[in-house]
Design an enzyme around this catalytic site. Structure first.
Site, mmCIF file in Angstrom:
data_model
loop_
_atom_site.group_PDB
_atom_site.id
_atom_site.type_symbol
_atom_site.label_atom_id
_atom_site.label_comp_id
_atom_site.label_asym_id
_atom_site.label_seq_id
_atom_site.Cartn_x
_atom_site.Cartn_y
_atom_site.Cartn_z
ATOM 1 N N LYS A 80 0.866 -1.175 0.000
ATOM 2 C CA LYS A 80 0.000 0.000 0.000
ATOM 3 C C LYS A 80 0.903 1.225 0.000
ATOM 4 C CE LYS A 80 -4.475 1.025 0.583
ATOM 5 N NZ LYS A 80 -5.665 0.343 0.098
ATOM 6 N N GLY A 178 -22.750 5.460 4.062
ATOM 7 C CA GLY A 178 -21.769 5.917 3.081
ATOM 8 C C GLY A 178 -22.227 5.583 1.674
ATOM 9 N N GLY A 180 -20.840 6.455 -1.327
ATOM 10 C CA GLY A 180 -19.808 6.819 -2.301
ATOM 11 C C GLY A 180 -19.832 5.857 -3.476
ATOM 12 N N ASN A 181 -18.670 5.706 -4.113
ATOM 13 C CA ASN A 181 -18.594 4.856 -5.303
ATOM 14 C C ASN A 181 -19.100 3.448 -5.032
ATOM 15 O OD1 ASN A 181 -17.446 6.825 -6.979
ATOM 16 N ND2 ASN A 181 -15.462 6.513 -5.983
ATOM 17 N N VAL A 182 -18.706 2.877 -3.905
ATOM 18 C CA VAL A 182 -19.099 1.498 -3.614
ATOM 19 C C VAL A 182 -20.492 1.453 -2.986
ATOM 20 C CG1 VAL A 182 -18.496 -0.612 -2.399
ATOM 21 C CG2 VAL A 182 -16.683 0.843 -3.284
HETATM 22 P P1 NAD Z 1 -15.916 7.085 -1.457
HETATM 23 O O1 NAD Z 1 -14.976 8.099 -0.941
HETATM 24 O O2 NAD Z 1 -16.399 7.132 -2.860
HETATM 25 O O3 NAD Z 1 -17.211 6.990 -0.521
HETATM 26 C C1 NAD Z 1 -17.213 7.119 0.860
HETATM 27 C C2 NAD Z 1 -18.516 7.802 1.227
HETATM 28 O O4 NAD Z 1 -18.666 7.782 2.640
HETATM 29 C C3 NAD Z 1 -18.559 9.271 0.799
HETATM 30 O O5 NAD Z 1 -19.754 9.518 0.079
HETATM 31 C C4 NAD Z 1 -18.522 10.031 2.127
HETATM 32 O O6 NAD Z 1 -19.224 11.234 2.099
HETATM 33 C C5 NAD Z 1 -19.190 9.040 3.052
HETATM 34 N N1 NAD Z 1 -18.888 9.242 4.460
HETATM 35 C C6 NAD Z 1 -17.739 9.624 5.053
HETATM 36 N N2 NAD Z 1 -17.898 9.697 6.383
HETATM 37 C C7 NAD Z 1 -19.177 9.342 6.645
HETATM 38 C C8 NAD Z 1 -19.942 9.198 7.820
HETATM 39 N N3 NAD Z 1 -19.425 9.460 9.022
HETATM 40 N N4 NAD Z 1 -21.230 8.808 7.717
HETATM 41 C C9 NAD Z 1 -21.793 8.553 6.520
HETATM 42 N N5 NAD Z 1 -21.106 8.675 5.346
HETATM 43 C C10 NAD Z 1 -19.815 9.049 5.415
HETATM 44 O O7 NAD Z 1 -15.189 5.675 -1.162
HETATM 45 P P2 NAD Z 1 -15.529 4.265 -1.782
HETATM 46 O O8 NAD Z 1 -14.591 4.001 -2.901
HETATM 47 O O9 NAD Z 1 -16.998 4.145 -2.000
HETATM 48 O O10 NAD Z 1 -15.090 3.303 -0.587
HETATM 49 C C11 NAD Z 1 -15.900 3.144 0.556
HETATM 50 C C12 NAD Z 1 -15.198 2.228 1.540
HETATM 51 O O11 NAD Z 1 -14.951 0.969 0.911
HETATM 52 C C13 NAD Z 1 -13.834 2.735 2.017
HETATM 53 O O12 NAD Z 1 -13.642 2.330 3.348
HETATM 54 C C14 NAD Z 1 -12.855 2.016 1.119
HETATM 55 O O13 NAD Z 1 -11.585 1.864 1.733
HETATM 56 C C15 NAD Z 1 -13.540 0.672 0.971
HETATM 57 N N6 NAD Z 1 -13.172 -0.035 -0.253
HETATM 58 C C16 NAD Z 1 -13.359 0.516 -1.474
HETATM 59 C C17 NAD Z 1 -12.993 -0.186 -2.616
HETATM 60 C C18 NAD Z 1 -13.219 0.370 -3.996
HETATM 61 O O14 NAD Z 1 -13.149 -0.378 -4.969
HETATM 62 N N7 NAD Z 1 -13.526 1.643 -4.135
HETATM 63 C C19 NAD Z 1 -12.417 -1.448 -2.505
HETATM 64 C C20 NAD Z 1 -12.241 -2.011 -1.238
HETATM 65 C C21 NAD Z 1 -12.618 -1.278 -0.117
#
Ligand code: NAD
Length: 356
Positions: A80, A178, A180-182
């Site tokens: 990482k 949350g 976000g993307n996922v």
């Molecule tokens: P992202 O940044 O697109 O989404 C995160 C979302 O969480 C954002 O919309 C943010 O506003 C929201 N958020 C932050 N703090 C918050 C809170 N206290 N309460 C409610 N919402 C809150 O990230 P992502 O890519 O969707 O990833 C989400 C999680 O999944 C992360 O922990 C990331 O490490 C993990 N993850 C992602 C991937 C991937 O492919 N993107 C792969 C493995 C793990």
């Protein structure tokens, strides 16, 4: 600051600190274990409160990648990187080019991809300086998030099967923290499967979209973990399951995308004691890395997504073994990952002694 003697060090093969005076780049690249192959892991850009915090984060995440890839059956090791800085104000092309040069110095022992605070576009800039970048659009699999959402969805159905006896999510209430993307992608799959969505995000726009497009009910981000639901899906940042929240969680199942959901290792044991089924984070969220592992000249998106779907069966095995051994699911996942690593180390040693 200590590195070798911290708990998180855990026999890392290398931890490299890079500084580029001209661009101000301060990056730490950690390679935990390359038994299974080159160490692949995302690049996080974050405004860390201290350098110690950045070191702790990179070591924890890098070790997690070793376990994640081993358990997903990939020929990849764990690594990482973190860039210390504010992703909203301190990004520049020059900074990511300098980062690319840093990655290149490891000669392929570490392969970078996007993570919190970095985007496919940032990594494409770094790619100008090194070929050791994955998850980009040109010649790559692109954004891994849709694969992660698909994997989490398949993990949710596995958890439902184990806990409620059926993969059918119709009518089940799922709280997604949350969007976000996922998290949003997961909501789309859940909606299609007939689940009732309870959602929260600190960004109102995403919440409004989920309400409008998916008929979700919006709740306070500070208390979503305490909702009366069947499944709680943490999809924001780490530490969602901690000493305070665990007292308030009412869902019998926790299955979500966020990394490092358990604030301390004791939380896994405590969830088991309370009869809450926990889908270990690095198992359920491996979809993105599985997709990326398929990159190459013969890349086939459909085949990659099919393998992502296998997360369902991997989790069913973990749940069954956890019951058989009366152990927390996260402990069982670690145990299986270590067994895989150990047997591959033995194979490596066997190959070396044969060729000696
Ligand atoms: P992202 O940044 O697109 O989404 C995160 C979302 O969480 C954002 O919309 C943010 O506003 C929201 N958020 C932050 N703090 C918050 C809170 N206290 N309460 C409610 N919402 C809150 O990230 P992502 O890519 O969707 O990833 C989400 C999680 O999944 C992360 O922990 C990331 O490490 C993990 N993850 C992602 C991937 C991937 O492919 N993107 C792969 C493995 C793990």
């Amino acid at each position: 600051m200590t590195v070798f003697s911290t708990n998180d060090f855990d026999d890392h093969e290398s931890v490299l600190f890079f500084h580029d005076k001209e661009t101000g780049l301060k990056a730490i690249l950690a390679v935990h274990d390359t038994t299974m192959g080159p160490a692949l892991g995302g690049t996080r850009m974050w405004n860390y409160a201290s350098e110690e915090e950045a070191v702790k984060d990179v070591l924890r995440l890098s070790r997690g990648m070793t376990y994640k890839s081993a358990l997903a059956g990939l020929k990849l090791g764990g690594g990482k990187s973190v860039i210390i800085g504010d992703p909203h104000t301190q990004k520049s092309e020059a900074l990511f080019e300098a980062f690319g040069r840093a990655v290149d110095r490891l000669n392929g022992a570490y392969i970078a991809a996007e993570d919190v605070g970095t985007s496919v576009a940032d990594l494409e800039v770094a790619r100008r300086q090194t070929k050791h970048i994955a998850g980009i659009t040109e010649g790559g699999a692109g954004d891994p998030s849709p694969a992660t959402s698909w994997g989490v969805f398949n993990g949710v159905t596995a958890a439902a099967k184990h806990k409620f006896g059926s993969t059918d999510l119709k009518g089940l209430k799922v709280a997604v923290q949350g969007l976000g993307n996922v998290g949003f992608g997961l909501c789309q799959h859940l909606h299609k499967a007939g689940a009732e969505l309870i959602v929260a995000d600190i960004y109102e726009d995403s919440v409004l979209r989920a309400v409008k497009e998916l008929g979700a009910t919006a709740v306070d981000p500070a208390t979503i973990h305490a909702e009366e639901v069947d499944i709680y899906a943490p999809c924001a940042l780490g530490g969602a399951i901690n000493e305070k929240s665990i007292e308030e969680i009412k869902a019998p199942v926790i299955a979500g995308a966020a990394n490092n959901q358990l604030e301390t290792p004791e939380m896994g044991q405590e969830l088991r004691r309370r009869g809450i089924l926990y889908a270990p984070d690095y198992v359920i969220n491996a979809g993105g890395i599985i997709l990326i592992s398929h990159e190459g000249p013969t890349f086939n998106r459909k085949a990659a997504f099919k393998q992502v779907g296998d997360i369902h069966n991997t989790l069913l095995d973990i749940f069954a073994r956890a019951d058989a051994e009366d152990k927390p699911t996260d402990e069982i996942a670690d145990k299986i990952a270590l067994e895989i690593l150990e047997s591959n180390r033995k194979k490596d040693k066997g190959a070396l002694s044969l060729s000696a």
